[in-house]
Design a protein around this motif. Sequence first.
Motif, PDB file in Angstrom:
ATOM      1  N   CYS A   1      14.889 -20.075  -3.622  1.00 45.16           N
ATOM      2  CA  CYS A   1      16.069 -19.233  -3.865  1.00 45.16           C
ATOM      3  C   CYS A   1      16.993 -19.941  -4.853  1.00 45.16           C
ATOM      4  CB  CYS A   1      16.839 -18.977  -2.570  1.00 45.16           C
ATOM      5  SG  CYS A   1      15.952 -18.023  -1.317  1.00 45.16           S
ATOM      6  N   PRO A   2      17.804 -19.196  -5.585  1.00 42.04           N
ATOM      7  CA  PRO A   2      18.813 -19.825  -6.433  1.00 42.04           C
ATOM      8  C   PRO A   2      19.994 -20.280  -5.586  1.00 42.04           C
ATOM      9  CG  PRO A   2      19.027 -17.467  -6.574  1.00 42.04           C
ATOM     10  CD  PRO A   2      17.842 -17.725  -5.674  1.00 42.04           C
ATOM     11  N   CYS A   3      20.875 -21.038  -6.192  1.00 42.18           N
ATOM     12  CA  CYS A   3      21.999 -21.547  -5.389  1.00 42.18           C
ATOM     13  C   CYS A   3      23.341 -21.450  -6.099  1.00 42.18           C
ATOM     14  CB  CYS A   3      21.733 -22.984  -4.954  1.00 42.18           C
ATOM     15  SG  CYS A   3      21.369 -24.141  -6.292  1.00 42.18           S
ATOM     16  N   PRO A   4      23.619 -20.379  -6.834  1.00 42.93           N
ATOM     17  CA  PRO A   4      24.962 -20.248  -7.391  1.00 42.93           C
ATOM     18  C   PRO A   4      25.945 -19.906  -6.273  1.00 42.93           C
ATOM     19  CG  PRO A   4      23.763 -18.234  -7.777  1.00 42.93           C
ATOM     20  CD  PRO A   4      22.782 -19.199  -7.179  1.00 42.93           C
ATOM     21  N   PRO A   5      27.119 -20.512  -6.233  1.00 36.16           N
ATOM     22  CA  PRO A   5      28.111 -20.115  -5.226  1.00 36.16           C
ATOM     23  C   PRO A   5      28.416 -18.622  -5.257  1.00 36.16           C
ATOM     24  CG  PRO A   5      28.753 -22.177  -6.246  1.00 36.16           C
ATOM     25  CD  PRO A   5      27.566 -21.675  -7.021  1.00 36.16           C
ATOM     26  N   LEU A   6      28.153 -17.969  -6.397  1.00 38.49           N
ATOM     27  CA  LEU A   6      28.376 -16.521  -6.509  1.00 38.49           C
ATOM     28  C   LEU A   6      27.538 -15.712  -5.524  1.00 38.49           C
ATOM     29  CD1 LEU A   6      28.509 -16.028 -10.390  1.00 38.49           C
ATOM     30  CD2 LEU A   6      30.394 -15.716  -8.784  1.00 38.49           C
ATOM     31  N   LEU A   7      26.520 -16.313  -4.932  1.00 38.21           N
ATOM     32  CA  LEU A   7      25.766 -15.595  -3.906  1.00 38.21           C
ATOM     33  C   LEU A   7      26.668 -15.223  -2.736  1.00 38.21           C
ATOM     34  CD1 LEU A   7      22.219 -17.199  -3.464  1.00 38.21           C
ATOM     35  CD2 LEU A   7      22.775 -14.865  -4.111  1.00 38.21           C
ATOM     36  N   GLN A   8      27.663 -16.043  -2.462  1.00 35.05           N
ATOM     37  CA  GLN A   8      28.612 -15.764  -1.392  1.00 35.05           C
ATOM     38  C   GLN A   8      29.555 -14.653  -1.888  1.00 35.05           C
ATOM     39  OE1 GLN A   8      31.804 -15.791  -0.170  1.00 35.05           O
ATOM     40  NE2 GLN A   8      31.067 -15.726   1.915  1.00 35.05           N
ATOM     41  N   PRO A   9      29.567 -13.484  -1.241  1.00 35.75           N
ATOM     42  CA  PRO A   9      30.304 -12.336  -1.793  1.00 35.75           C
ATOM     43  C   PRO A   9      31.783 -12.588  -2.045  1.00 35.75           C
ATOM     44  CG  PRO A   9      28.813 -11.608  -0.075  1.00 35.75           C
ATOM     45  CD  PRO A   9      28.803 -13.106  -0.045  1.00 35.75           C
ATOM     46  N   GLN A  10      32.434 -13.382  -1.203  1.00 36.48           N
ATOM     47  CA  GLN A  10      33.859 -13.630  -1.426  1.00 36.48           C
ATOM     48  C   GLN A  10      34.088 -14.466  -2.674  1.00 36.48           C
ATOM     49  OE1 GLN A  10      34.444 -14.415   3.158  1.00 36.48           O
ATOM     50  NE2 GLN A  10      36.439 -14.458   2.163  1.00 36.48           N
TER      51      GLN A  10
ATOM     52  N   GLY B   1      23.312 -15.050 -17.748  1.00 36.13           N
ATOM     53  CA  GLY B   1      22.726 -16.019 -18.660  1.00 36.13           C
ATOM     54  C   GLY B   1      22.121 -17.211 -17.954  1.00 36.13           C
ATOM     55  N   VAL B   2      22.001 -17.132 -16.622  1.00 37.76           N
ATOM     56  CA  VAL B   2      21.407 -18.197 -15.813  1.00 37.76           C
ATOM     57  C   VAL B   2      20.187 -17.621 -15.085  1.00 37.76           C
ATOM     58  CG1 VAL B   2      21.770 -19.864 -13.950  1.00 37.76           C
ATOM     59  CG2 VAL B   2      23.662 -19.249 -15.458  1.00 37.76           C
ATOM     60  N   GLY B   3      19.071 -18.331 -15.136  1.00 36.10           N
ATOM     61  CA  GLY B   3      17.857 -17.855 -14.509  1.00 36.10           C
ATOM     62  C   GLY B   3      17.904 -17.975 -12.992  1.00 36.10           C
ATOM     63  N   TYR B   4      17.710 -16.865 -12.294  1.00 32.11           N
ATOM     64  CA  TYR B   4      17.678 -16.844 -10.843  1.00 32.11           C
ATOM     65  C   TYR B   4      16.299 -16.349 -10.389  1.00 32.11           C
ATOM     66  CZ  TYR B   4      22.838 -16.977 -11.071  1.00 32.11           C
ATOM     67  OH  TYR B   4      24.137 -17.321 -11.316  1.00 32.11           O
ATOM     68  N   PHE B   5      15.623 -17.147  -9.579  1.00 27.89           N
ATOM     69  CA  PHE B   5      14.298 -16.793  -9.076  1.00 27.89           C
ATOM     70  C   PHE B   5      14.293 -16.806  -7.557  1.00 27.89           C
ATOM     71  CE2 PHE B   5      13.938 -19.773 -12.729  1.00 27.89           C
ATOM     72  CZ  PHE B   5      13.573 -18.850 -13.695  1.00 27.89           C
ATOM     73  N   VAL B   6      13.519 -15.904  -6.983  1.00 29.77           N
ATOM     74  CA  VAL B   6      13.245 -15.932  -5.549  1.00 29.77           C
ATOM     75  C   VAL B   6      11.738 -15.787  -5.384  1.00 29.77           C
ATOM     76  CG1 VAL B   6      13.651 -14.880  -3.289  1.00 29.77           C
ATOM     77  CG2 VAL B   6      15.473 -14.855  -5.019  1.00 29.77           C
ATOM     78  N   ALA B   7      11.155 -16.663  -4.594  1.00 29.43           N
ATOM     79  CA  ALA B   7       9.720 -16.614  -4.337  1.00 29.43           C
ATOM     80  C   ALA B   7       9.463 -16.955  -2.881  1.00 29.43           C
ATOM     81  CB  ALA B   7       8.965 -17.577  -5.253  1.00 29.43           C
ATOM     82  N   ALA B   8       8.356 -16.434  -2.368  1.00 24.85           N
ATOM     83  CA  ALA B   8       7.949 -16.724  -0.991  1.00 24.85           C
ATOM     84  C   ALA B   8       6.502 -17.205  -1.008  1.00 24.85           C
ATOM     85  CB  ALA B   8       8.079 -15.475  -0.120  1.00 24.85           C
TER      86      ALA B   8
END
Length: 237
Positions: free
Chosen positions: A8-17, A228-235
């Motif tokens: 998973c990516p880890c930008p703080p922007l994942l947190q909705p607030q 402009g930042v690459g976000y990947f999710v894989a399982a």
Amino acid sequence: MLAAAAVCPCPPLLQPQVAAGAAAELAALRESCAAALDTLAEARPGRLVVLGPGPGEGSTPHPAGTPGSFRGYGVPVDVTLGAGTPAPGAAPLPASLAVGAWLLAGHGWDACPVEGLAVGTGRPPGRCAELGRELAAWPGRTALLVLGDGSACRTVKAPGYLDERAAPFDEAVAKALGTVDTTALAALDPALAEEVGAAGRAPWQVLAGAAAEAGLTGELLHDEAPYGVGYFVAAWS
């Protein structure tokens, strides 16, 4: 043995607030992260190790119960990595592991005990592979939640401005994550990764070392670069 992994990516922007007005834009990304965590739980691991980028070239363990926070991003949100009580004076979670703790809390993770490991973004590939093999050598079933962003140079408005090498770098990462190509992940150039701002390189190469002989199959659940930042999710399972 490595039973499963979620990337998973880890930008703080994942947190909705933290994301505030942009929160809706990342809804599909959050859903993909939740699906990847479902894969981890279904593997019935005996422990979960949360890996994320940290400073330097070493690795820093963070035991269950270590606190983290998004207060540095202007929101009063605190998190804890799993359940437990860390030793007095334990270092708080770095931003990447705080995102991981938040994802797990939102998932209601209770499948197994959790521990964290911050992997220095400057750690050489060989030492990343060695660390991965050590994690996989645990006698029980281990799962990994591997946090890390791709390049930060996909557009002129990206944090690192536009670098024409960024998109091909991210394409190679996405392909490797979707096909469980541990050889390709292990071969990522650390100098190029640093130049295009890909903080996930070291954690991905730890994953490559852990999964090299695990016989896992995988699926790429998400691949985009909304800012402009690459976000990947894989399982992988």
